[in-house]
Design an enzyme around this catalytic site. Structure first.
Site, PDB file in Angstrom:
ATOM      1  N   SER A  89     -20.269 -86.810  76.673  1.00 19.69           N
ATOM      2  CA  SER A  89     -21.521 -86.365  76.065  1.00 19.69           C
ATOM      3  C   SER A  89     -22.687 -86.803  76.938  1.00 19.69           C
ATOM      4  O   SER A  89     -22.499 -87.467  77.957  1.00 19.69           O
ATOM      5  CB  SER A  89     -21.674 -86.977  74.669  1.00 19.69           C
ATOM      6  OG  SER A  89     -21.923 -88.365  74.803  1.00 19.69           O
ATOM      7  N   LYS A  90     -23.864 -86.437  76.517  1.00 21.35           N
ATOM      8  CA  LYS A  90     -25.108 -86.772  77.222  1.00 21.35           C
ATOM      9  C   LYS A  90     -25.166 -88.260  77.595  1.00 21.35           C
ATOM     10  O   LYS A  90     -25.672 -88.645  78.632  1.00 21.35           O
ATOM     11  CB  LYS A  90     -26.312 -86.479  76.301  1.00 21.35           C
ATOM     12  CG  LYS A  90     -27.051 -85.188  76.593  1.00 21.35           C
ATOM     13  CD  LYS A  90     -27.910 -85.275  77.780  1.00 21.35           C
ATOM     14  CE  LYS A  90     -28.762 -84.169  78.250  1.00 21.35           C
ATOM     15  NZ  LYS A  90     -28.403 -83.726  79.561  1.00 21.35           N
TER      16      LYS A  90
END
Ligand code: GLU
Length: 464
Positions: free
Chosen positions: A243-244
């Site tokens: 994820s980010k």
């Protein structure tokens, strides 16, 4: 048989690393067999699909060098075809109208939950020989459901995961057209894979659950079945879903951050696939070698350090003029003074060994393109009385020495010997005065690149 693979992203966001790897493997598989690679944009989720996301996907693939032979095709442009197939299926009896209202479906699920059963469509409107269907409720638009087989299993030889078998009892009658007639996701995929004569469906393993449904529909249509290869997920270094939080996940953030496409392709290729101990290989080699026999069926972990290592390798391999072209706009953004300054091509040659990204290369190159502002405390520390004498001697030698690295190096050694100093006692103050920093490549190389005029003017103005 001509191998035909496709990449079928939903344009609801940027092209992330998982998508890029799927695209890479589909592309490489087609290239390996001299087949065709098709780009299909699955834009039927009109609420979430955007033209910007389509562009981001196309840009990302272009940056990675994944050229497609056909497409991009857009599912929204195939609506008539989907409707035609749905109508035909209803006619053939492989699909049927279902008039259940949402309330009825909710009540059905509630009943099943209370009875401790699996919630599923109970077949109220499923036509069977001898069965009487309920009266059609007036004014209600039906959905269309696929008549999934009730008996038996669906089995496929997944090219990555091995044999997968799902019982038909686990699959209820999937809605293939909504009340407003629009086809649903799984159905559109099936029709397109069929129409596009896809031989190998290569996609993320988040689609494994869709596969038995899609196979059943293909069979009902009398369509040939493609082979399926479901690629394991990419996890972050900590084992969590990527994820980010793990840094950039949009592929197009990587060129921004100074990564080279060859490094990214090489890196993604090794995420879940291997060829002996080979870590570094070209796109062409990868296409030659790529197969599903050497795929890992467990999740791959994203490792920024390895990506950096590969990027460093490809930076070192890249032609200096090309590196200079990539670095220049970054230097401009950093406020570099590029006029009357060392030649950028020579500067990148000097610095490229030690950087992991083009951005780091630009940061490092700035030492040649800004006015030095040495820290006063550092100057005091390094500009000792002994160093000062040696520096003055060095300056006067700079007036006459032949301006090349070997001659400058010999001159530096002679000055050191004359003053009985060690290299750092001369090199550190020189670095500070010329560049404002203590860490630079070899001082002889730096001095050579600055050129006689800059070296003399910077040293003289500081020492006078
Ligand atoms: N559109 C799907 C996605 O972006 C891929 C569907 C497929 O490859 O079958 O996840």
């Amino acid at each position: 048989m001509i191998v035909r693979t496709r990449f079928a992203p939903s344009p609801t966001g940027f092209l992330h690393l998982g998508g890029a790897r799927t695209a890479l493997f589909s592309w490489a598989y087609a290239r390996h067999f001299g087949g065709q690679f098709i780009l299909r944009i699955e834009d039927t989720d009109v609420e979430r699909s955007t033209p910007e996301a389509v562009q981001a996907i196309i840009d990302g693939m272009k940056w990675l060098g994944l050229d497609h032979d056909e497409g991009p095709f857009y599912q929204m442009q195939h609506m008539d075809r989907y409707r035609e197939v749905i109508a035909q299926m209803v006619k053939d009896g492989t699909a049927y109208y279902c008039y259940c209202s949402l309330e009825e479906l909710d009540a059905m699920r509630e009943r099943q939950r209370t009875a401790g059963e699996h919630t599923r469509y109970d077949g109220t409107w499923r036509p069977e020989p001898g069965k009487t269907l309920p009266p059609v409720p007036e004014g209600r638009h039906p959905v269309v459901r696929f008549k999934n087989p009730e008996e038996g299993d669906v089995t496929w030889e997944d090219q990555v995961k091995g044999t997968i078998t799902i019982s038909n009892q686990e699959l209820d009658d999937l809605i293939i057209a909504r009340q407003d007639g629009t086809p649903t996701y799984n159905f559109c995929v099936v029709v397109d894979d069929w129409d596009m004569r896809i031989t190998h469906v290569i996609r993320g393993d988040d689609h494994v659950n869709n596969t038995p449904r899609q196979i059943n529909i293909l069979k009902a249509l009398g369509a040939p079945l493609p082979l399926y290869a479901h690629l394991p997920m990419i996890l972050g270094g900590d084992g969590e879903k990527l994820s980010k939080r793990h840094g950039a996940v949009s592929v197009m953030e990587y060129p921004e951050a100074g990564y080279l496409p060859d490094a990214m392709v090489n890196y993604l290729a090794r995420l879940g696939w291997s060829h002996g101990d080979d870590e570094i290989f070209s796109r062409e080699q990868f296409c030659q070698w790529f197969d599903f026999d050497h795929m890992s069926s467990s999740a791959a972990r994203f490792d920024t350090e390895k990506l950096n290592w590969l990027n460093n390798h490809y930076i070192r391999q890249t032609d200096n003029a090309e590196l200079a072209r990539l670095v220049r706009p970054r230097l401009e953004r950093l406020g570099a003074q590029l006029e009357n300054a060392p030649d950028l091509i020579q500067v990148v040659e000097l610095l490229k060994e030690r950087v992991n990204t083009i951005n780091e290369l630009a940061d490092a190159a700035m030492l040649f393109y800004r006015q030095p502002q040495p820290d006063a405390a550092l100057l005091e520390k390094h500009l000792t009385a002994e160093s000062l004498d040696a520096l003055k001697n060095y300056v006067s030698n700079c007036e006459t020495v032949e301006w090349n690295k070997d001659a400058i190096s010999a001159m530096t050694k002679a000055v050191l010997a004359e003053h009985k100093l060690k290299m750092p006692q001369l090199a550190m103050p020189l670095r500070l005065l010329l560049t404002g920093q203590l860490q630079t490549p070899s001082i002889d190389a730096v001095v050579t690149l600055f050129g006689r005029d800059t070296v003399l003017s910077r040293l003289k103005s500081s020492l006078s």
